[in-house]
Design an enzyme around this catalytic site. Structure first.
Site, PDB file in Angstrom:
ATOM      1  N   ASP A  57      17.296  23.109  10.543  1.00 60.21           N
ATOM      2  CA  ASP A  57      17.236  23.841  11.810  1.00 60.21           C
ATOM      3  C   ASP A  57      17.919  25.192  11.594  1.00 60.21           C
ATOM      4  OD1 ASP A  57      16.960  24.262  14.580  1.00 60.21           O
ATOM      5  OD2 ASP A  57      18.759  23.151  15.074  1.00 60.21           O
TER       6      ASP A  57
ATOM      7  N   ARG B 248      14.807   7.196  17.265  1.00 61.47           N
ATOM      8  CA  ARG B 248      14.654   7.291  15.802  1.00 61.47           C
ATOM      9  C   ARG B 248      13.505   6.410  15.313  1.00 61.47           C
ATOM     10  NH1 ARG B 248      19.120   9.998  13.719  1.00 61.47           N
ATOM     11  NH2 ARG B 248      21.131   9.609  14.690  1.00 61.47           N
TER      12      ARG B 248
ATOM     13  N   ASP C 268      16.691  11.873  16.264  1.00 60.94           N
ATOM     14  CA  ASP C 268      17.159  11.296  17.527  1.00 60.94           C
ATOM     15  C   ASP C 268      17.471  12.336  18.583  1.00 60.94           C
ATOM     16  OD1 ASP C 268      19.576  12.351  16.237  1.00 60.94           O
ATOM     17  OD2 ASP C 268      20.628  11.323  17.853  1.00 60.94           O
TER      18      ASP C 268
ATOM     19  N   GLU D  81      16.437  15.458   3.480  1.00 60.71           N
ATOM     20  CA  GLU D  81      16.881  15.777   4.843  1.00 60.71           C
ATOM     21  C   GLU D  81      15.766  15.495   5.845  1.00 60.71           C
ATOM     22  OE1 GLU D  81      19.058  16.495   6.892  1.00 60.71           O
ATOM     23  OE2 GLU D  81      20.607  17.842   6.155  1.00 60.71           O
TER      24      GLU D  81
ATOM     25  N   LYS E  49      12.502  24.215  10.946  1.00 60.21           N
ATOM     26  CA  LYS E  49      12.316  25.095  12.116  1.00 60.21           C
ATOM     27  C   LYS E  49      12.731  26.502  11.694  1.00 60.21           C
ATOM     28  CE  LYS E  49      13.766  22.085  15.857  1.00 60.21           C
ATOM     29  NZ  LYS E  49      14.886  21.853  16.783  1.00 60.21           N
TER      30      LYS E  49
ATOM     31  N   PHE F 280      13.015  20.967  20.490  1.00 59.56           N
ATOM     32  CA  PHE F 280      13.706  19.779  20.001  1.00 59.56           C
ATOM     33  C   PHE F 280      12.712  18.643  19.809  1.00 59.56           C
ATOM     34  CE2 PHE F 280      16.813  16.389  19.749  1.00 59.56           C
ATOM     35  CZ  PHE F 280      17.814  17.007  19.030  1.00 59.56           C
TER      36      PHE F 280
HETATM   37  P1  IMP Z   1      21.200  22.477  11.212  1.00 59.00           P
HETATM   38  O1  IMP Z   1      22.564  22.382  10.631  1.00 59.00           O
HETATM   39  O2  IMP Z   1      21.179  23.342  12.445  1.00 59.00           O
HETATM   40  O3  IMP Z   1      20.129  22.887  10.220  1.00 59.00           O
HETATM   41  O4  IMP Z   1      20.854  21.058  11.780  1.00 59.00           O
HETATM   42  C1  IMP Z   1      20.574  20.007  10.997  1.00 59.00           C
HETATM   43  C2  IMP Z   1      20.707  18.703  11.728  1.00 59.00           C
HETATM   44  O5  IMP Z   1      20.617  18.826  13.167  1.00 59.00           O
HETATM   45  C3  IMP Z   1      19.534  17.846  11.329  1.00 59.00           C
HETATM   46  O6  IMP Z   1      19.807  17.140  10.149  1.00 59.00           O
HETATM   47  C4  IMP Z   1      19.350  16.964  12.546  1.00 59.00           C
HETATM   48  O7  IMP Z   1      20.168  15.831  12.452  1.00 59.00           O
HETATM   49  C5  IMP Z   1      19.793  17.821  13.708  1.00 59.00           C
HETATM   50  N1  IMP Z   1      18.631  18.455  14.361  1.00 59.00           N
HETATM   51  C6  IMP Z   1      18.267  19.740  14.329  1.00 59.00           C
HETATM   52  N2  IMP Z   1      17.150  19.959  15.054  1.00 59.00           N
HETATM   53  C7  IMP Z   1      16.785  18.742  15.539  1.00 59.00           C
HETATM   54  C8  IMP Z   1      15.680  18.294  16.364  1.00 59.00           C
HETATM   55  O8  IMP Z   1      14.799  19.044  16.800  1.00 59.00           O
HETATM   56  N3  IMP Z   1      15.669  16.963  16.636  1.00 59.00           N
HETATM   57  C9  IMP Z   1      16.610  16.078  16.185  1.00 59.00           C
HETATM   58  N4  IMP Z   1      17.638  16.463  15.421  1.00 59.00           N
HETATM   59  C10 IMP Z   1      17.727  17.787  15.102  1.00 59.00           C
END
Ligand code: IMP
Length: 179
Positions: free
Chosen positions: A105, A167, A161, A101, A133, A154
């Site tokens: 987040d 990217r 991206d 991955e 994070k 972010f």
């Molecule tokens: P989650 O489901 O909230 O853990 O988010 C996962 C996905 O959100 C990641 O695989 C990224 O594609 C996108 N994402 C989360 N935070 C960021 C960031 O700070 N920058 C870019 N993409 C992010």
């Protein structure tokens, strides 16, 4: 130059630190999987750069595949609703799977992917994420191999991206929202 667009802020992790960490992760995974033939699954599109670099540091007889998921929500915030957009090409029954991955987040995407993949009865399933994070976590997920922790901001670059841009930056930088 892409780095100089006002949307891209301070560099958080430069390319030398990324390369060192990816090499170390590759060494660690190579030792842990010695004698095994893992399937290294990249999650499109954010993980492609990390996946491509990581597999070249794995001294293993491995195979690769990709999945793609979409989560509903705004450009910088996921809603938690995850949908499979592209599935693996073949069965993972009995295989040692390493899911690669870009960033964990809230953890909702990874939680969805892990549940989905566990149902297919792989021999083992581990996660390698470049970034995490931890302050944003909404669901507990275990990450076996982690590159770096980043603050609740972010980030873009090295595969990550904002609206499909940035990217291709060689480093991880903060997104400047005030431009
Ligand atoms: P989650 O489901 O909230 O853990 O988010 C996962 C996905 O959100 C990641 O695989 C990224 O594609 C996108 N994402 C989360 N935070 C960021 C960031 O700070 N920058 C870019 N993409 C992010």
């Amino acid at each position: 130059m892409l780095e100089r667009t006002p949307a891209v802020g301070r560099i958080l992790i430069d390319k030398t630190r990324i390369a060192d960490r990816v090499r170390n992760l590759g060494g660690e995974i190579s030792r842990d999987y010695e004698g095994k033939q893992p399937l290294v699954v990249g999650v499109l599109r954010g993980a492609v750069v990390f996946h491509a670099d990581l597999i070249r540091h794995l001294e293993l007889n491995l195979k690769i595949d990709f999945m793609s998921v979409a989560s509903y929500g705004s450009a910088t915030d996921s809603s938690g609703e995850v949908r499979l957009v592209k599935d693996l090409e073949s069965s993972i029954l009995g295989l040692d799977v390493i899911l690669v991955e870009d960033i964990v987040d809230t953890g909702l995407t990874l939680d969805y992917l892990l549940r989905n993949l566990k149902n297919r009865r792989p021999a083992s399933l581990r996660v390698c994420s470049l970034l995490s994070k931890p302050d944003r976590r909404r669901v507990e997920v275990s990450v076996d191999y982690q590159g770096f922790e980043v603050p609740d901001q972010f980030v873009v670059g090295y595969g990550l991206d904002f609206n499909q841009q940035f990217r291709n930056l060689p480093h991880v930088a903060l997104l400047n929202r005030d431009f």
